[in-house]
Design a protein around this motif. Structure first.
Motif, PDB file in Angstrom:
ATOM      1  N   MET A  86       0.808  -1.218   0.000  1.00  0.00           N
ATOM      2  CA  MET A  86       0.000   0.000   0.000  1.00  0.00           C
ATOM      3  C   MET A  86       0.845   1.274   0.000  1.00  0.00           C
ATOM      4  O   MET A  86       0.444   2.286  -0.580  1.00  0.00           O
ATOM      5  N   GLU A  87       2.024   1.226   0.601  1.00  0.00           N
ATOM      6  CA  GLU A  87       2.862   2.418   0.684  1.00  0.00           C
ATOM      7  C   GLU A  87       3.329   2.910  -0.688  1.00  0.00           C
ATOM      8  O   GLU A  87       3.769   4.046  -0.819  1.00  0.00           O
ATOM      9  N   ARG A  88       3.206   2.085  -1.738  1.00  0.00           N
ATOM     10  CA  ARG A  88       3.643   2.476  -3.083  1.00  0.00           C
ATOM     11  C   ARG A  88       2.481   2.907  -3.981  1.00  0.00           C
ATOM     12  O   ARG A  88       2.675   3.108  -5.171  1.00  0.00           O
ATOM     13  N   THR A  89       1.284   3.066  -3.428  1.00  0.00           N
ATOM     14  CA  THR A  89       0.128   3.415  -4.260  1.00  0.00           C
ATOM     15  C   THR A  89      -0.052   4.924  -4.438  1.00  0.00           C
ATOM     16  O   THR A  89      -1.007   5.347  -5.078  1.00  0.00           O
ATOM     17  N   GLY A  90       0.853   5.721  -3.909  1.00  0.00           N
ATOM     18  CA  GLY A  90       0.803   7.167  -4.123  1.00  0.00           C
ATOM     19  C   GLY A  90      -0.481   7.782  -3.595  1.00  0.00           C
ATOM     20  O   GLY A  90      -0.918   7.498  -2.475  1.00  0.00           O
ATOM     21  N   ASP A  91      -1.122   8.603  -4.416  1.00  0.00           N
ATOM     22  CA  ASP A  91      -2.325   9.313  -4.000  1.00  0.00           C
ATOM     23  C   ASP A  91      -3.518   8.389  -3.758  1.00  0.00           C
ATOM     24  O   ASP A  91      -4.490   8.795  -3.134  1.00  0.00           O
ATOM     25  N   ALA A  92      -3.454   7.155  -4.226  1.00  0.00           N
ATOM     26  CA  ALA A  92      -4.545   6.203  -3.987  1.00  0.00           C
ATOM     27  C   ALA A  92      -4.460   5.583  -2.591  1.00  0.00           C
ATOM     28  O   ALA A  92      -5.403   4.925  -2.154  1.00  0.00           O
ATOM     29  N   GLN A  93      -3.378   5.822  -1.891  1.00  0.00           N
ATOM     30  CA  GLN A  93      -3.215   5.237  -0.559  1.00  0.00           C
ATOM     31  C   GLN A  93      -4.350   5.649   0.369  1.00  0.00           C
ATOM     32  O   GLN A  93      -4.797   4.858   1.197  1.00  0.00           O
ATOM     33  N   LYS A  94      -4.861   6.857   0.209  1.00  0.00           N
ATOM     34  CA  LYS A  94      -5.952   7.318   1.071  1.00  0.00           C
ATOM     35  C   LYS A  94      -7.180   6.419   0.943  1.00  0.00           C
ATOM     36  O   LYS A  94      -7.903   6.211   1.908  1.00  0.00           O
ATOM     37  N   TYR A  95      -7.420   5.870  -0.239  1.00  0.00           N
ATOM     38  CA  TYR A  95      -8.561   4.975  -0.418  1.00  0.00           C
ATOM     39  C   TYR A  95      -8.353   3.665   0.333  1.00  0.00           C
ATOM     40  O   TYR A  95      -9.267   3.143   0.966  1.00  0.00           O
TER      41      TYR A  95
END
Length: 190
Positions: A86-95
């Motif tokens: 999850m730490e590599r999902t960038g701006d999608a991490q918030k989801y």
């Protein structure tokens, strides 16, 4: 892992992969997306969130549905983290952080698993091949169609260097052979 069972009752499903998405990341996300769109209830909200993918992948079914601007969203019932932690999902991490259930599917040995459910198989050459395995386990090979087969094959050839890298094994080749039997123009993809 039974994908449809894990998504049972979900009304909002999100999918994302790593920043600077490559062919395997894009394909594994679109394969999960295509499978769920095909078998989940029609009114299920399903979205793929990635940084803008390369146009060379635009012929893959679902490519035009990828959301690249990461708007504010309600929380998701299920969120898939593909081809990374999850730490590599960038701006999608918030989801992923706000989701009720996170499912992490990856083939990188460096990923300890960042979901409540983790399907991490470092001995497999691509996340796309893992999606193939999960779909077949979940619904059988008849769940695949030409579009899904092309998506999965695209991811596999990208992460195996067209079956040249050391992460290619007999099962990878057998899976590739099964996928091309669906009749898409595989030489053109390569």
């Amino acid at each position: 892992m039974k994908l449809l069972q894990e998504c049972k009752g979900a009304t909002r499903i999100g999918i994302s992969g790593h920043i600077r998405p490559d062919g395997d990341c894009i394909s594994s996300c679109l394969a999960i997306y295509g499978y769920l769109k095909k078998f989940m209830p029609e009114d299920t909200y399903i979205k793929v969130y990635l940084e803008k993918p390369a146009a060379v992948f635009s012929e893959l079914k679902g490519f035009g549905d990828i959301v690249t601007d990461f708007p504010e969203e309600e929380d998701f019932d299920v969120f898939f983290i593909m081809d990374c932690g999850m730490e590599r999902t960038g701006d999608a991490q918030k989801y992923g952080m706000g989701a009720k259930k996170r499912i992490n599917i990856d083939h990188h040995i460096s990923n300890p698993g960042t979901g409540e459910l983790n399907y991490i198989r470092p001995q497999v050459g691509s996340a796309s091949e893992l999606v193939y395995d999960l779909i077949v386990e979940d619904s059988g090979a008849e769940a695949l169609d030409k579009d899904l087969a092309q998506i999965i094959y695209t991811g596999m050839i990208h992460d195996t260097g067209v079956f040249q890298y050391s992460n290619t094994n007999q099962k990878t080749m057998e899976t590739g052979a099964k996928l091309i039997s669906y009749g898409f123009d595989f030489p053109r993809l390569i």
